[in-house]
Each structure stands twice: as structure tokens, then as C-alpha cells.
Design a protein around this motif. Structure first.
Motif, PDB file in Angstrom:
ATOM      1  N   THR A 281       0.832  -1.202   0.000  1.00 40.83           N
ATOM      2  CA  THR A 281       0.000   0.000   0.000  1.00 40.83           C
ATOM      3  C   THR A 281       0.869   1.254   0.000  1.00 40.83           C
ATOM      4  OG1 THR A 281      -1.712  -1.175   1.231  1.00 40.83           O
ATOM      5  CG2 THR A 281      -1.828   1.237   1.224  1.00 40.83           C
ATOM      6  N   ALA A 282       0.538   2.181  -0.878  1.00 44.37           N
ATOM      7  CA  ALA A 282       1.281   3.436  -0.966  1.00 44.37           C
ATOM      8  C   ALA A 282       0.760   4.439   0.065  1.00 44.37           C
ATOM      9  CB  ALA A 282       1.156   4.019  -2.358  1.00 44.37           C
ATOM     10  N   LEU A 283       1.677   5.272   0.540  1.00 47.30           N
ATOM     11  CA  LEU A 283       1.307   6.363   1.437  1.00 47.30           C
ATOM     12  C   LEU A 283       0.795   7.541   0.614  1.00 47.30           C
ATOM     13  CD1 LEU A 283       4.390   6.201   3.843  1.00 47.30           C
ATOM     14  CD2 LEU A 283       2.144   5.117   4.129  1.00 47.30           C
ATOM     15  N   THR A 284       0.380   8.591   1.279  1.00 50.67           N
ATOM     16  CA  THR A 284      -0.180   9.740   0.566  1.00 50.67           C
ATOM     17  C   THR A 284       0.854  10.431  -0.324  1.00 50.67           C
ATOM     18  OG1 THR A 284       0.243  11.070   2.551  1.00 50.67           O
ATOM     19  CG2 THR A 284      -1.981  10.208   2.261  1.00 50.67           C
ATOM     20  N   ASP A 285       2.152  10.212  -0.054  1.00 42.31           N
ATOM     21  CA  ASP A 285       3.184  10.802  -0.906  1.00 42.31           C
ATOM     22  C   ASP A 285       3.525   9.910  -2.104  1.00 42.31           C
ATOM     23  OD1 ASP A 285       4.625   8.724   0.224  1.00 42.31           O
ATOM     24  OD2 ASP A 285       6.071  10.004   1.272  1.00 42.31           O
ATOM     25  N   GLY A 286       2.789   8.799  -2.236  1.00 39.82           N
ATOM     26  CA  GLY A 286       2.998   7.904  -3.363  1.00 39.82           C
ATOM     27  C   GLY A 286       4.051   6.833  -3.139  1.00 39.82           C
ATOM     28  N   LYS A 287       4.775   6.907  -2.045  1.00 34.93           N
ATOM     29  CA  LYS A 287       5.817   5.928  -1.765  1.00 34.93           C
ATOM     30  C   LYS A 287       5.229   4.725  -1.018  1.00 34.93           C
ATOM     31  CE  LYS A 287       9.422   9.470  -1.390  1.00 34.93           C
ATOM     32  NZ  LYS A 287      10.423  10.122  -0.499  1.00 34.93           N
ATOM     33  N   PRO A 288       5.808   3.528  -1.208  1.00 31.64           N
ATOM     34  CA  PRO A 288       5.312   2.355  -0.481  1.00 31.64           C
ATOM     35  C   PRO A 288       5.570   2.485   1.009  1.00 31.64           C
ATOM     36  CG  PRO A 288       7.351   1.835  -1.651  1.00 31.64           C
ATOM     37  CD  PRO A 288       6.942   3.200  -2.109  1.00 31.64           C
ATOM     38  N   ASN A 289       4.677   1.929   1.813  1.00 25.11           N
ATOM     39  CA  ASN A 289       4.893   1.988   3.262  1.00 25.11           C
ATOM     40  C   ASN A 289       6.150   1.199   3.632  1.00 25.11           C
ATOM     41  OD1 ASN A 289       4.064  -0.843   4.455  1.00 25.11           O
ATOM     42  ND2 ASN A 289       2.391  -0.324   3.043  1.00 25.11           N
TER      43      ASN A 289
END
Length: 360
Positions: A281-289
Motif C-alpha cells: 500500500t502506498a502512502l499519501t506521498d505515493g511511496k510504499p509503506n
């Protein structure tokens, strides 16, 4: 991944107990490695499952299910799930998503309008992936007290967010407790009843159910903990603490054979739902958790092999399921010692079978 026909897979599954009862389990490299780790980690008993493409090739018990009664572990021995149970909670949520009853990007406040204002910014997707800002049980949570779902929800709502929802990752049992209450509210069924009807009965997982220390459970293992170098019985917790959606199941490796086989098919979930669960799942910044977590599964790479996995630890039990999805290999380790490392054992076993590629 190779897919086996339903008829072939089910035939193997129904023959499994008799098959392994008739033939002595091998004392080979895998068995010796398992026994060595059990001695090193002070594990009383352990059940091991290895399957290829949904077909079991090894189901073996080691050590004792009960030290007091001197009962050996066998494939039919019932263990507690620990947090492996989260993948079943996530499955229940995804079934409701498939039916259009839950939206992954819905705010939590859509379903619980009496919650704190910050739940407006928490999505169901974030709860599933531990990226919602939820934390674990508060320090003053009493595991010997019974709580209603309303009380549990109030406790969850009273805890301030650890970070703005969607911006970081922190493992949260309370998040999955909340998902269980959500399943109940949306479906009209307690989450354990929902799973029993929609998953366990569908797959013939006859021993898998919510924990109950009051009920008579044939073949139930005792759970142990290690204190000051001595093995002790697990500590008692209240019935409600043993019936939440963060990991409160009984099961056997024989039932997990059926679960593993089903994950190669669409008998429970659509392939699209499983792909989403097994995507970081990606975080709000688009990076993976940072934990490489999907929905109820860690999604990792080990020595070049893609693996979806989860461990569990609860009330004197430690568990691990590792599915090497591109290799068609699954390893499950269930142990009745709450402070051991079944992940290490699963990795050692997997390494042997990955080297073989095919066969037993």
C-alpha cells in the motif's frame, strides 16, 4: 503461478490425514533442522505444513501438544492463530468490497459517525494496511475484562492518532479490532460468524473457528511461554479479548492446506482482490509503506523470491505462513510457545524446498 483443478486439489486434501497417518514422516534435512530449532528456542510442540501449488507434500507434527498430558503434536492438532488471523479479517472486508457494501477509500466516519473528528480522514484501505494512524492497545487495557464492541470502539476512538492518516506505517491491532466491528455493522453478522459462513464452511475448514477456552475442542494444543528459562502455561485472558478481529482463531495445518489451495482459485475472493491484498500500500506521498504491507499480508522479496507472509504471536502460541507466490510454495509453522521465532524455521524449511524446485 500454476493452478490445480478443484477436483485434483480437493482429492489430495481429503486424503491428507489418512495419507500421513499411514506413512512415517521422514527424518531428513528438514526434520533435523526443525528439531534443532525447537531445542534451541525451547518449543514444546510444532506443526509443519509444506505445499506446492495448493497440494500438500508435507504435514508433520513435532514434539508435544501438551506437556502435562504428554500428547504429541499431529497434523490434526489445533493451534491458536495469532495475527495470521488478520488475513481472514482482510478477506472478509474484501468480500464486502466486492459486493459494493464497503469502499476502500470510504472514510471510517461513514460507518461510525460518533467517532472522533480525525476519523473523517481515515480510509478503510489505511486501516487494512496499518497506515491509518491507529496505534495498539492502550497501556491500561485490561485483558482480563470483557468489553462490548461499543466499548472497544470507544477505546479506539479515545486514542489520538500516532501520525496523520496515510503518511506513515505502524502496526495496529486496534485498527483490525475496528475492522471486525465494521464487518459486523455492514454485514449484520459478528465477524467470526461471517467468516464461518463465507470462508470456513465454503472451504471445508472444519476446525477453524473463533477461540473459546470454555468449549470442548478436540486435539487442542496447550499454549506456553518461556519465563526465566522455564516453560510456563499461558496466562488467561477474557473471552472478549479472545474474540476480536486482530487474530483470535483456532486452526490446524490441515485446514490451512485448504486455505492455501483456495488462494490459487477464485473460490472465495476474485483474483483482482487478492492482487490488491498482495500489493504494498502506498502512502499519501505515493511511496510504499516502510513495512511493505498490503492488506493482512506482508509483501516481500527474499533472496529473489516474491513472498507474501505473516506471523502471529498470542497467548502462548507463535505462527508463520509464507507463500512464495511465483514458486508455488507455501510453508506454515504453528508452535505452542509464545516467545519463539517460527519465521526463522519457515525460512529454513523454504530454503530446502526452493533448492529442490520440484518434488518432495
Amino acid at each position: 503461478m500454476l493452478k490445480m483443478t478443484c477436483v485434483t486439489t480437493l482429492a489430495w486434501i481429503f486424503l491428507l490425514p489418512a495419507q500421513f497417518a499411514r506413512s512415517a514422516q521422514p527424518d531428513d534435512e528438514v526434520a533435523r533442522a526443525v528439531r534443532a530449532e525447537m531445542a534451541k528456542q525451547h518449543i514444546p510442540g510444532l506443526a509443519l505444513l509444506v505445499s506446492r501449488n495448493g497440494i500438500p507434500i508435507r504435514a508433520q507434527g513435532f514434539g508435544l501438544a501438551s506437556l502435562e498430558l504428554n500428547v504429541p503434536v499431529k497434523p490434526e492438532t489445533v493451534f491458536q492463530s495469532g495475527s495470521i488471523g488478520k488475513q481472514f479479517t482482510a478477506t472478509a472486508v474484501m468480500l464486502l468490497v466486492e459486493e459494493g457494501k464497503i469502499g476502500l477509500d470510504d472514510p471510517l466516519s461513514k460507518y461510525f459517525d460518533s467517532g472522533p473528528s480525525w476519523w473523517d480522514k481515515v480510509t478503510i484501505r489505511e486501516l487494512l494496511s496499518h497506515t491509518a494512524g491507529f496505534t495498539d492497545y492502550p497501556k491500561d487495557f485490561d485483558l482480563r475484562k470483557d468489553y462490548s464492541e461499543e466499548e472497544l470502539l470507544k477505546i479506539a476512538g479515545a486514542i489520538p492518532p500516532a501520525y496523520p492518516p496515510g503518511t506513515s506505517w505502524a502496526y495496529s491491532n486496534m485498527g483490525y479490532v475496528t475492522l471486525g466491528i465494521l464487518i459486523h455493522k455492514v454485514s449484520g453478522q459478528y465477524f467470526g460468524d461471517f467468516l464461518q459462513e463465507r470462508v470456513f464452511k465454503t472451504l471445508g475448514m472444519s476446525t477453524t473457528r473463533i477461540i473459546s477456552e470454555a468449549d470442548i475442542i478436540p486435539n487442542r494444543a496447550a499454549g506456553y511461554v518461556l519465563k526465566n528459562g522455564q516453560v510456563k502455561n499461558q496466562e488467561w485472558v477474557s473471552p472478549s479479548a479472545n474474540s476480536t478481529a486482530d487474530g483470535s482463531l483456532y486452526f490446524t495445518i490441515l485446514d490451512l492446506v485448504k486455505w492455501d489451495a483456495a488462494l490459487y482459485t477464485e473460490k472465495v475472493l476474485k483474483d483482482s482482490s487478492k492482487r490488491e491484498m498482495w500489493t504494498v500500500t502506498a502512502l499519501t506521498d505515493g511511496k510504499p509503506n516502510r513495512a511493505q504491507y498490503g492488506y493482512g499480508w506482508f509483501v516481500e522479496s527474499q533472496n529473489g523470491h516474491r513472498v507474501v507472509q505473516h506471523d502471529g504471536r498470542w497467548q502462548g502460541f507463535s505462527t508463520q505462513i509464507s507463500r512464495y507466490v511465483d514458486d508455488g510454495l507455501t510453508v506454515v509453522v504453528l508452535a505452542n510457545q509464545g516467545y519463539c521465532d517460527p519465521h526463522l524455521i519457515a525460512d529454513e524449511v523454504a530454503a530446502v524446498y526452493l533448492a529442490k524446485r520440484t518434488g518432495k
